[in-house]
Design a protein around this motif. Structure first.
Motif, PDB file in Angstrom:
ATOM      1  N   ALA A 246       0.829  -1.209   0.000  1.00 26.30           N
ATOM      2  CA  ALA A 246       0.000   0.000   0.000  1.00 26.30           C
ATOM      3  C   ALA A 246       0.861   1.256   0.000  1.00 26.30           C
ATOM      4  CB  ALA A 246      -0.924  -0.005   1.222  1.00 26.30           C
ATOM      5  N   LEU A 247       2.016   1.196   0.666  1.00 24.96           N
ATOM      6  CA  LEU A 247       2.911   2.345   0.717  1.00 24.96           C
ATOM      7  C   LEU A 247       3.444   2.678  -0.673  1.00 24.96           C
ATOM      8  CD1 LEU A 247       4.354   4.346   2.651  1.00 24.96           C
ATOM      9  CD2 LEU A 247       6.234   2.707   2.760  1.00 24.96           C
ATOM     10  N   THR A 248       3.827   1.657  -1.423  1.00 25.14           N
ATOM     11  CA  THR A 248       4.363   1.889  -2.768  1.00 25.14           C
ATOM     12  C   THR A 248       3.274   2.298  -3.756  1.00 25.14           C
ATOM     13  OG1 THR A 248       4.132  -0.470  -3.287  1.00 25.14           O
ATOM     14  CG2 THR A 248       6.236   0.260  -2.374  1.00 25.14           C
ATOM     15  N   LYS A 249       2.021   1.883  -3.478  1.00 32.99           N
ATOM     16  CA  LYS A 249       0.921   2.203  -4.390  1.00 32.99           C
ATOM     17  C   LYS A 249       0.135   3.440  -3.959  1.00 32.99           C
ATOM     18  CE  LYS A 249       0.306  -2.738  -5.355  1.00 32.99           C
ATOM     19  NZ  LYS A 249      -0.606  -3.904  -5.192  1.00 32.99           N
ATOM     20  N   ASP A 250       0.566   4.081  -2.862  1.00 33.41           N
ATOM     21  CA  ASP A 250      -0.124   5.272  -2.346  1.00 33.41           C
ATOM     22  C   ASP A 250      -1.594   4.987  -2.075  1.00 33.41           C
ATOM     23  OD1 ASP A 250       2.206   6.727  -2.469  1.00 33.41           O
ATOM     24  OD2 ASP A 250       1.822   7.461  -4.493  1.00 33.41           O
ATOM     25  N   GLN A 251      -1.853   3.882  -1.377  1.00 38.16           N
ATOM     26  CA  GLN A 251      -3.216   3.490  -1.064  1.00 38.16           C
ATOM     27  C   GLN A 251      -3.439   3.504   0.448  1.00 38.16           C
ATOM     28  OE1 GLN A 251      -3.475  -0.421  -2.790  1.00 38.16           O
ATOM     29  NE2 GLN A 251      -3.944   0.353  -4.839  1.00 38.16           N
ATOM     30  N   VAL A 252      -4.700   3.674   0.828  1.00 38.03           N
ATOM     31  CA  VAL A 252      -5.062   3.538   2.244  1.00 38.03           C
ATOM     32  C   VAL A 252      -5.033   2.062   2.606  1.00 38.03           C
ATOM     33  CG1 VAL A 252      -6.897   3.868   3.944  1.00 38.03           C
ATOM     34  CG2 VAL A 252      -6.484   5.623   2.208  1.00 38.03           C
ATOM     35  N   ILE A 274      -2.323   6.014   5.809  1.00 35.52           N
ATOM     36  CA  ILE A 274      -3.131   7.017   5.100  1.00 35.52           C
ATOM     37  C   ILE A 274      -2.217   7.895   4.258  1.00 35.52           C
ATOM     38  CG2 ILE A 274      -4.836   8.856   5.348  1.00 35.52           C
ATOM     39  CD1 ILE A 274      -5.193   7.782   8.281  1.00 35.52           C
ATOM     40  N   PRO A 275      -2.369   7.901   2.933  1.00 37.94           N
ATOM     41  CA  PRO A 275      -1.591   8.833   2.106  1.00 37.94           C
ATOM     42  C   PRO A 275      -2.189  10.237   2.169  1.00 37.94           C
ATOM     43  CG  PRO A 275      -3.003   7.477   0.720  1.00 37.94           C
ATOM     44  CD  PRO A 275      -3.190   6.980   2.128  1.00 37.94           C
ATOM     45  N   VAL A 276      -1.343  11.231   2.244  1.00 35.07           N
ATOM     46  CA  VAL A 276      -1.779  12.629   2.262  1.00 35.07           C
ATOM     47  C   VAL A 276      -1.478  13.226   0.892  1.00 35.07           C
ATOM     48  CG1 VAL A 276      -1.519  14.885   3.367  1.00 35.07           C
ATOM     49  CG2 VAL A 276      -1.295  12.788   4.724  1.00 35.07           C
ATOM     50  N   LYS A 277      -2.539  13.619   0.176  1.00 35.34           N
ATOM     51  CA  LYS A 277      -2.389  14.085  -1.203  1.00 35.34           C
ATOM     52  C   LYS A 277      -2.609  15.587  -1.296  1.00 35.34           C
ATOM     53  CE  LYS A 277      -3.989   9.647  -3.028  1.00 35.34           C
ATOM     54  NZ  LYS A 277      -4.945   8.947  -3.910  1.00 35.34           N
ATOM     55  N   MET A 278      -1.896  16.209  -2.242  1.00 37.91           N
ATOM     56  CA  MET A 278      -2.035  17.639  -2.481  1.00 37.91           C
ATOM     57  C   MET A 278      -2.943  17.879  -3.673  1.00 37.91           C
ATOM     58  SD  MET A 278      -0.389  19.480  -0.265  1.00 37.91           S
ATOM     59  CE  MET A 278      -0.155  21.035  -1.092  1.00 37.91           C
TER      60      MET A 278
END
Length: 777
Positions: A246-252, A274-278
């Motif tokens: 999930a970390l490499t895929k930017d997923q929750v 939890i990925p934080v997106k801009m």
């Protein structure tokens, strides 16, 4: 300046302000939108602003500034003394804008005060630059350091002041307001009980709170800048759907996983990533990880629905009490590729007590004296036989014949007859002779004795049913048992031949080939655990290794090919001798010491002093008794319990347990793994061993039916047996849970891969109706 002129200037300035904000507002609008999305439960509206106007004299500039502030509703105060400005700066609960003439000495005093009292985050300076005054580069740098971001010339004050003030409010002051809110948020995060870490775009840790440091055992300096997943070493399932994926895929990601502290001890925790997106590109710039320590149990699959407890079936004959005493089946992580895989997880009352104590002890805010007291209580609990035995009811696990058959102690009334099979010792004289090298084909096969793919059944074939001697000589040489026991290699050789001669060749499973197989598996696991303990600053002693290797050789000595319940049901002399208690295991150990001591040429203990001999003998007896399957869940529960004993910074994951106690438990679990490791062997060996054990059980079932005895394994009727189903149940109930616990302590990926492959193979041979989950059954 007239009122109409001032109003006109105000309107014009406002229009120009809105236009300027619109032109340069893309970044600020994006940031404001992002803040609103991120802090959806927080109020981050523009703060109230207090304007302090400090000009050297009352003139047109002061009048314009005051009029514009009042017209826009700003709280405005006029001062002549710099001391009054400094006094009013104590009102730091809101943002303050100081309007000051940059040509006066008061500016230097103000800048020094802001720097000394760290007021830059709540004070912003709007400088008024007199006509014809030039700022030096040094003063400009100081103004920037103190938070000045706007300069208005005296001649353009009526046009620029209000626009600059509005832009300050929407940009610099808004950012400072959010920064102050972030400080409060950071304080709350640092004090919360859940472990939290925040990483940057490169997955390197930028922030960890105190609970994280307490849980992981790392210091803040050790954690910051490190890879997020390397710190707690979170394991991932085979389908790459774990936190690392999930970390490499930017997923929750949200689930339960296992990891290791700095000390190496195993922890089980609930983790949310939890990925934080801009906005608007939705580019991930941070990952927030929230972890909550859980009481340790058999590691589960990452998907939350893979570790839901299956409720006991209603209508059980045991009544409502089964809700408290019946073990439950849960799906396990090692077989995560197979839906519906189950393992028996026994949560005895005393285990729950220990888990509760552990959870209290592991709270970061637990006082030191309370933590020490809990450790003492847990030590007392572990040093006494307070763990319950095997489950009292097996009604929840579907077909129960092989399970209950293996868990029976045999200690029950029976009207059967005594067994016709002789269990007396074979008194053979072993000639003390020089050791000759093994034949070429045997030597070639023994080259693989250090690998998990070692073919002991092939060795059985080419050695005419004498694989234990050759395997033992090779492994005892590697572990230098001659030096440990201080005997000649000829004594070792004679002893191995003596032990092998007391295994029954007529047994299809419990023969010397099984002993050789367990010996080879024991040596393999010792090598792995030695490496693991070395990392933690611990090692197995040579005597401990010798005890396990000797146990592997003798653990089924003179086995009659019948189980303990059979011997008890037939009132066998051995059952009477040992009071129906671990009959075979007591016999194996007792006979081995009896035979060993009868001849100096086979007595491998002859050079040991009395203290060392007593210690070694005690350990060997303990390990042999640990192979009794009726003690399986007791020992497994104890082992999983000490894995939760964590020392937050010590060099060993089990440091707070007395070394001799936890090492003995480690030896028990290692020998148990070796004893039932057939399901973890390559598939062709797994199938061969399954056939061997089934034939032995077929023979017992046939004799029981012929003699009218209770049938221990009803499923092992040669005419009706579903062999794949028996193997599935054995893996689910006994093997998977044991090897999962071991794998969480000392990784064995090769074995776990074979276990999964073999499980899938047996599943493929079963119709859905017979290989489904408990609910389907």
């Amino acid at each position: 300046m007239s009122a109409n002129t001032a109003a006109s200037a105000t309107a014009k300035a406002t229009a120009e302000d809105d236009s300027a904000v619109s032109m340069m507002g893309d970044a600020s609008q994006q940031l404001a939108s992002k803040a609103k999305d991120t802090y959806c439960s927080a109020s981050l509206d523009a703060p109230n602003i207090k304007v302090l106007v400090h000009l050297p004299k009352k003139d047109s500039v002061e009048t314009i500034v005051q009029r514009l502030c009042v017209s826009e509703g700003y709280d405005c105060s006029l001062t002549r003394n710099i001391g009054d400005v400094i006094y009013l700066l104590k009102d730091v609960w809101r943002q303050i804008v100081v309007v000051i003439d940059v040509s006066t000495n008061d500016l230097t005093i103000l800048l020094d005060h802001i720097k000394t009292n760290c007021l830059k985050d709540c004070v912003t300076i709007l400088g008024i630059q007199p006509n014809g005054h030039n700022l030096s580069s040094g003063l400009l740098d100081r103004l920037c350091e103190a938070g000045i971001s706007r300069l208005v010339t005296e001649s353009d004050c009526d046009k620029q002041f209000l626009r600059e003030l509005h832009m300050m409010k929407k940009m610099e002051i808004a950012l400072k307001h959010r920064l102050q809110f972030s400080y409060a948020l950071l304080t709350a995060v640092d004090q919360c009980n859940d472990a939290i870490q925040i990483t940057g775009e490169d997955s390197k840790i930028m922030y960890v709170n105190r609970a994280f440091l307490d849980m992981s055992g790392y210091t803040r300096e050790e954690a910051l800048g490190k890879s997020a997943m390397d710190i707690l070493k979170c394991s991932d399932p085979r389908n790459d759907n774990g936190p690392r994926g999930a970390l490499t895929k930017d997923q929750v990601w949200d689930g339960v996983c296992t990891g290791r502290r700095k000390s190496g001890s195993v922890i089980r925790h609930h983790l949310k990533l939890i990925p934080v997106k801009m906005s608007p590109e939705k580019r991930v710039v941070h990952h927030v990880t929230i972890q909550r320590l859980l009481p340790y149990s058999a590691p589960h699959s990452y998907e939350p629905d893979h570790f839901k407890t299956l409720s006991p079936k209603q209508g059980s004959s045991s009544g409502s009490s089964s809700e408290h005493h019946t073990p439950v089946l849960r799906k396990v992580g090692s077989l995560s590729g197979v839906p519906g895989t189950r393992v028996l997880v026994v949560e005895t009352p005393i285990s729950k007590v220990v888990q509760t104590l552990s959870s209290v002890r592991d709270q970061f805010n637990c006082p030191v004296d309370i933590r020490d007291s809990i450790e003492k209580v847990m030590e007392v609990i572990r040093n006494f036989d307070l763990f319950s035995n095997a489950p009292t009811s097996m009604s929840n696990i579907g077909p129960k014949d092989i399970v209950t058959g293996l868990l029976q102690t045999g200690r029950r009334p029976s009207l059967g007859e005594t067994t016709s099979r002789s269990l007396s010792a074979h008194h053979l004289h072993i000639r003390h002779s020089a050791i000759t090298p093994p034949p070429v084909d045997v030597s070639e096969l023994l080259q693989n004795v250090v690998t998990w793919e070692f073919d002991v059944i092939g060795l059985e074939r080419i050695t005419s049913m004498n694989p234990l001697y050759y395997t033992g000589m090779e492994i005892f040489k590697e572990f230098r048992l001659c030096e440990v026991l201080d005997v000649e290699d000829s004594v070792i050789a004679s002893w191995l031949k003596l032990m092998e001669s007391h295994y029954h060749r007529s047994n299809t499973y419990h023969n010397s080939t099984h002993a050789a197989d367990v010996l080879q598996a024991t040596a393999y696991l010792i090598r792995l655990v030695d490496d693991q303990l070395a990392i933690q600053g611990d090692m197995l002693e040579p005597q401990e290794k010798a005890a396990m290797l000797i146990t592997a050789v003798i653990h089924d000595l003179d086995h009659p090919g019948r189980t303990n319940p059979f011997l008890c049901n037939t009132h066998d002399p051995l059952a009477i001798l040992y009071n129906d208690n671990a009959v075979l295991e007591n016999h194996h150990a007792a006979l081995s010491f009896k035979l060993t001591s009868e001849n100096k040429h086979t007595n491998i203990y002859q050079s040991l002093d009395s203290t060392t001999y007593r210690e070694l003998r005690s350990t060997i007896i303990d390990l042999v008794l640990a192979t009794d399957m009726s003690k399986h869940f007791d020992i497994l529960s104890r082992f999983k319990n000490i894995l939760t004993v964590d020392d937050s910074g010590s060099n060993s994951s089990l440091a707070k347990e007395p070394r001799d106690t936890h090492h003995l438990l480690l030896q028990r679990i290692l020998v148990k793994c070796a004893d039932i490791s057939n399901a973890c062997r390559p598939q062709h060996l797994c199938q061969a061993w399954a056939k061997k054990i089934s034939e032995e059980y077929f023979s017992q079932t046939a004799e029981e039916k012929e003699r009218g005895l209770p049938v221990v394994f009803p499923d092992f009727d040669e005419l009706t047996c579903n062999l794949p189903q028996t193997q599935i149940k054995f893996i689910e109930v006994f093997v998977s849970g044991l090897f999962e616990a071991w794998h969480s302590f000392c990784t064995i990926p090769t074995l776990m891969d074979h276990l999964l492959s073999n499980y899938e193979y047996w599943k493929s041979l079963c119709p859905p109706s017979t290989s489904g989950s408990e609910d389907e059954n």
